[in-house]
Design an enzyme around this catalytic site. Structure first.
Site, PDB file in Angstrom:
ATOM      1  N   ASP A 298       5.252 -10.677  -2.689  1.00  0.00           N
ATOM      2  CA  ASP A 298       6.044  -9.724  -1.894  1.00  0.00           C
ATOM      3  C   ASP A 298       5.863  -9.975  -0.393  1.00  0.00           C
ATOM      4  O   ASP A 298       6.659  -9.497   0.412  1.00  0.00           O
ATOM      5  CB  ASP A 298       5.582  -8.291  -2.178  1.00  0.00           C
ATOM      6  CG  ASP A 298       6.492  -7.542  -3.145  1.00  0.00           C
ATOM      7  OD1 ASP A 298       7.681  -7.902  -3.230  1.00  0.00           O
ATOM      8  OD2 ASP A 298       6.006  -6.597  -3.793  1.00  0.00           O
TER       9      ASP A 298
ATOM     10  N   LYS B  19      14.275  -8.721 -12.046  1.00  0.00           N
ATOM     11  CA  LYS B  19      13.269  -9.749 -11.740  1.00  0.00           C
ATOM     12  C   LYS B  19      12.914 -10.529 -13.010  1.00  0.00           C
ATOM     13  O   LYS B  19      12.792 -11.755 -12.983  1.00  0.00           O
ATOM     14  CB  LYS B  19      12.014  -9.101 -11.130  1.00  0.00           C
ATOM     15  CG  LYS B  19      12.261  -8.523  -9.740  1.00  0.00           C
ATOM     16  CD  LYS B  19      11.119  -7.673  -9.201  1.00  0.00           C
ATOM     17  CE  LYS B  19      11.546  -7.030  -7.871  1.00  0.00           C
ATOM     18  NZ  LYS B  19      10.510  -6.188  -7.258  1.00  0.00           N
TER      19      LYS B  19
ATOM     20  N   GLN C  37       5.243  -2.833  -7.992  1.00  0.00           N
ATOM     21  CA  GLN C  37       6.542  -2.293  -7.618  1.00  0.00           C
ATOM     22  C   GLN C  37       6.375  -0.988  -6.842  1.00  0.00           C
ATOM     23  O   GLN C  37       5.594  -0.114  -7.214  1.00  0.00           O
ATOM     24  CB  GLN C  37       7.376  -2.069  -8.898  1.00  0.00           C
ATOM     25  CG  GLN C  37       8.810  -1.653  -8.649  1.00  0.00           C
ATOM     26  CD  GLN C  37       9.657  -2.729  -7.966  1.00  0.00           C
ATOM     27  OE1 GLN C  37       9.398  -3.930  -8.116  1.00  0.00           O
ATOM     28  NE2 GLN C  37      10.646  -2.306  -7.215  1.00  0.00           N
TER      29      GLN C  37
HETATM   30  N1  GUN Z   1      10.676  -1.587  -4.082  1.00  0.00           N
HETATM   31  C1  GUN Z   1      11.828  -1.804  -3.408  1.00  0.00           C
HETATM   32  N2  GUN Z   1      11.845  -3.060  -2.923  1.00  0.00           N
HETATM   33  C2  GUN Z   1      10.677  -3.634  -3.280  1.00  0.00           C
HETATM   34  C3  GUN Z   1      10.111  -4.918  -3.077  1.00  0.00           C
HETATM   35  O1  GUN Z   1      10.685  -5.806  -2.436  1.00  0.00           O
HETATM   36  N3  GUN Z   1       8.890  -5.126  -3.615  1.00  0.00           N
HETATM   37  C4  GUN Z   1       8.214  -4.164  -4.306  1.00  0.00           C
HETATM   38  N4  GUN Z   1       7.005  -4.454  -4.783  1.00  0.00           N
HETATM   39  N5  GUN Z   1       8.712  -2.967  -4.508  1.00  0.00           N
HETATM   40  C5  GUN Z   1       9.934  -2.701  -4.016  1.00  0.00           C
END
Ligand code: GUN
Length: 289
Positions: free
Chosen positions: A120, A53, A97
């Protein structure tokens, strides 16, 4: 005949190109989008995802802010971090996350994020809008990425049978809603660990979206010839390599010989998820200015 491979990397590149123009427009107004990522603990896969990211932000000229919180931190520290980021006018997107350390309630943390910064798309307000049929807001990144992939492949899903394997709030549930929405019009079955006749359901499907987290679970015998198969799984399987593992999806490689179209792992849904996160960050910034 081998399936068409749905190249998520290439589609993600196209999305990034489009975003660069919008980021340029924001910068003319003196605005640089900023994404804050909160990571609690030492989950190795989470650190890999967060790194990806941050690299995407760097490619696009989005500011990224990372807040690392110790695995044994109090719940209150995560709460105060989210509140601080909500109030910071220089931060446009906030995500925590997943997974959080056991004992920390992910849903209540998610619901603390300001909905307009919820890149998200997991806040109850944003998921609620999706249930109401409004797809104009911040949508969960992985399901939105899958929809972009299907659109790009010009697959007409009207009246077609789709099976989504998995019912998580991150993928399965929002994916099912997006596939059933007006205009897409698939007939959706949500399958999960208690589903009795999984193989039969899959064999009837024109589209399978696998989001189970079980390496190679969907085999060629489960797939109708010509069906589209989207592999959301990212599974680490131990081996003797330097890393100590290799990555594989939920879909067995033999499906390539039966399916009409297949998304690979890696290089399929993964890059699309990151591209949609960047897209949500730009959209959140535009909505805030
Ligand atoms: N963990 C796995 N996929 C995601 C996601 O799309 N967003 C977040 N915040 N955590 C994750």
């Amino acid at each position: 005949m081998a399936a068409i491979v749905l190249d998520g990397k290439e589609i993600a590149r196209e999305i990034e190109e489009e975003l660069k123009g919008r980021i340029g427009d924001l910068s003319k107004d003196g605005v640089t989008p900023c994404l804050a990522v909160v990571i609690v603990g030492n989950d190795p896969a989470s650190h890999v995802y967060v790194g990806a990211k941050e690299r995407a932000c760097a490619r696009l000229g989005i500011r990224s802010l990372r807040v690392d919180i110790a695995p044994d931190a109090e719940y209150g520290e995560v709460v105060s971090t989210v509140r601080r980021l909500n109030e910071d006018p220089g931060v446009n997107g906030v995500l925590v996350q997943s997974p959080l350390p056991s004992g920390m309630d992910e849903i209540s943390i998610t619901d603390l994020i300001d909905p307009i910064k919820d890149v998200d798309g997991f806040h109850a307000q944003n998921l609620g809008r999706l249930v109401q049929g409004d797809v104009s807001g911040l949508l969960p990144c992985t399901p939105a990425g899958v929809m972009r992939m299907l659109e790009r492949a010009e697959l007409d899903l009207r009246g077609k049978r789709a099976v989504v394997i998995g019912r998580s709030r991150i993928v399965g549930m929002p994916q099912s809603l997006l596939l059933a929405q007006r205009g897409v019009d698939a007939t959706v079955t949500i399958a999960h660990s208690r589903t009795a006749d999984m193989a039969d359901l899959c064999r009837d499907a024109d589209l399978i979206v696998a989001a189970v987290g079980s390496p190679n679970m969907i085999t060629a015998e489960w797939v109708k010839p010509g069906a589209t198969v989207i592999d959301v799984g990212v599974n680490r399987v131990a081996d003797n390599s330097e890393k100590g593992y290799y990555l594989t999806g939920d879909v067995h490689p033999d499906v390539l010989d039966v399916a009409g179209a297949l998304s690979p792992v890696p290089g399929g849904v993964g890059p699309m998820t990151i591209a949609m996160l960047m897209s949500n960050t730009v959209r959140a910034t535009e909505m805030q200015h």
